[in-house]
Design a protein around this motif. Structure first.
Motif, PDB file in Angstrom:
ATOM      1  N   THR A  45       0.768  -1.300  -0.061  1.00  0.00           N
ATOM      2  CA  THR A  45      -0.024  -0.192   0.083  1.00  0.00           C
ATOM      3  C   THR A  45       0.959   1.262  -0.069  1.00  0.00           C
ATOM      4  O   THR A  45       0.239   2.355  -0.322  1.00  0.00           O
ATOM      5  N   THR A  46       2.137   1.297   0.497  1.00  0.00           N
ATOM      6  CA  THR A  46       2.879   2.486   0.414  1.00  0.00           C
ATOM      7  C   THR A  46       4.373   2.183  -0.111  1.00  0.00           C
ATOM      8  O   THR A  46       4.785   0.984   0.056  1.00  0.00           O
ATOM      9  N   THR A  48       7.688   4.041   1.552  1.00  0.00           N
ATOM     10  CA  THR A  48       8.253   5.067   2.517  1.00  0.00           C
ATOM     11  C   THR A  48       9.698   5.323   2.321  1.00  0.00           C
ATOM     12  O   THR A  48      10.282   4.405   2.259  1.00  0.00           O
ATOM     13  N   LYS A  81       1.651   9.995  -6.105  1.00  0.00           N
ATOM     14  CA  LYS A  81       1.562  10.896  -5.331  1.00  0.00           C
ATOM     15  C   LYS A  81       2.017  10.644  -3.867  1.00  0.00           C
ATOM     16  O   LYS A  81       1.832   9.803  -3.227  1.00  0.00           O
ATOM     17  N   LYS A  83       1.545  10.753  -0.109  1.00  0.00           N
ATOM     18  CA  LYS A  83       0.232  10.785   0.906  1.00  0.00           C
ATOM     19  C   LYS A  83       0.577  11.570   2.123  1.00  0.00           C
ATOM     20  O   LYS A  83      -0.386  12.104   2.643  1.00  0.00           O
ATOM     21  N   ARG A  84       1.568  11.442   2.649  1.00  0.00           N
ATOM     22  CA  ARG A  84       1.735  12.074   3.791  1.00  0.00           C
ATOM     23  C   ARG A  84       3.601  12.205   4.179  1.00  0.00           C
ATOM     24  O   ARG A  84       4.255  11.510   3.381  1.00  0.00           O
ATOM     25  N   SER A  85       3.850  12.896   5.015  1.00  0.00           N
ATOM     26  CA  SER A  85       5.308  13.230   5.397  1.00  0.00           C
ATOM     27  C   SER A  85       5.452  13.320   6.985  1.00  0.00           C
ATOM     28  O   SER A  85       4.612  13.664   7.872  1.00  0.00           O
ATOM     29  N   PHE A 110       4.627   7.619   0.058  1.00  0.00           N
ATOM     30  CA  PHE A 110       3.701   7.666  -1.252  1.00  0.00           C
ATOM     31  C   PHE A 110       2.756   6.376  -1.568  1.00  0.00           C
ATOM     32  O   PHE A 110       3.079   5.558  -0.398  1.00  0.00           O
ATOM     33  N   GLY A 111       2.319   6.290  -2.665  1.00  0.00           N
ATOM     34  CA  GLY A 111       1.632   5.091  -2.902  1.00  0.00           C
ATOM     35  C   GLY A 111       2.616   3.946  -3.042  1.00  0.00           C
ATOM     36  O   GLY A 111       3.780   4.208  -3.556  1.00  0.00           O
TER      37      GLY A 111
END
Length: 229
Positions: A45-46, A48, A81, A83-85, A110-111
């Motif tokens: 899913t991610t 990192t 894109k 997602k968070r940081s 990210f994704g």
């Protein structure tokens, strides 16, 4: 304009792989010599990414101008894109370095990258990019070759470094960054093997590389281009 980082004369990481985590992957081009990636962790899913900066000389405050960051496999048009940081200093925030050799890290999530991605780019979505980490290598054999080349050069073993970069250049024709070719040509000129350097420069000119003009400029700056046809 992007500032080229020539790895032979700067920093390299000690690459390692643990499960779906790649530590200290090699990078083709980056804007700041002491910027690196500590690790890339991939799940279903991610993706990192932990970016690391070392204040090896008094660096100015660091900021990211936009949250519109994305990753993509090299040559892939699809953008994955942000997602968070965590601790990423987006404008107007800045990270001010206060001590020599201070380490600053921030995390970008990210994704997921497609399975079996061998190398990818991390870019900001702006017309003139100031933050970019391109040609991030995830492939274990390629990382080993690059690291062996850097380590051999650091020990003064130019022949060993040359062999490692030649192996890399011949191992993967889809890595569209000129890292291996630049280092091969650089080393051959240093060894005064000009005809062989010319052969590799001719190959370099025939290939497509995203960073070709950057390396051409570096050949001129280092006086290498003047020794070749």
């Amino acid at each position: 304009m992007k500032k080229l980082v020539v790895f032979l004369v700067l920093f390299f990481g000690i690459w390692s792989l643990q499960g779906q985590i790649v530590y200290n992957p090699n990078i083709a081009i980056k804007p700041i010599p002491s910027m690196s990636i500590f690790k890339v962790e991939m799940t279903d899913t991610t993706t990192t990414i932990v970016v690391r900066m070392i204040n090896d000389k008094q660096m100015p405050p660091f900021t990211l101008r936009t949250k519109n960051l994305f990753i993509r496999p090299v040559s892939d048009p699809d953008r994955i894109k942000l997602k968070r940081s965590v601790k990423a200093p987006f404008t107007p925030e800045k990270h001010a370095f206060t001590a020599l050799n201070e380490i600053f890290e921030f995390t970008l999530v990210f994704g997921p990258l497609p399975k079996n991605t061998k190398y990818f780019d991390l870019l900001e979505d702006l017309p003139k990019r100031e933050f970019y980490l391109q040609g991030i290598i995830l492939d274990p054999p390629l990382n080993k070759m690059v690291s062996r080349g850097f380590q051999s050069f650091a020990k003064g073993d130019r022949e060993g470094a040359l062999l490692a970069f030649k192996e890399m250049a011949e191992a993967d024709l889809y890595f569209e960054y000129g890292l291996a070719y630049f280092n091969i040509i650089y080393l051959l000129v240093q060894l005064n093997r000009i005809p062989e350097a010319q052969e590799w420069y001719d190959k370099f000119k025939e290939r497509f590389f995203y960073d070709k003009q950057l390396y051409e400029n570096e050949f001129v700056r280092l006086g290498i281009r003047q020794k070749l046809k």
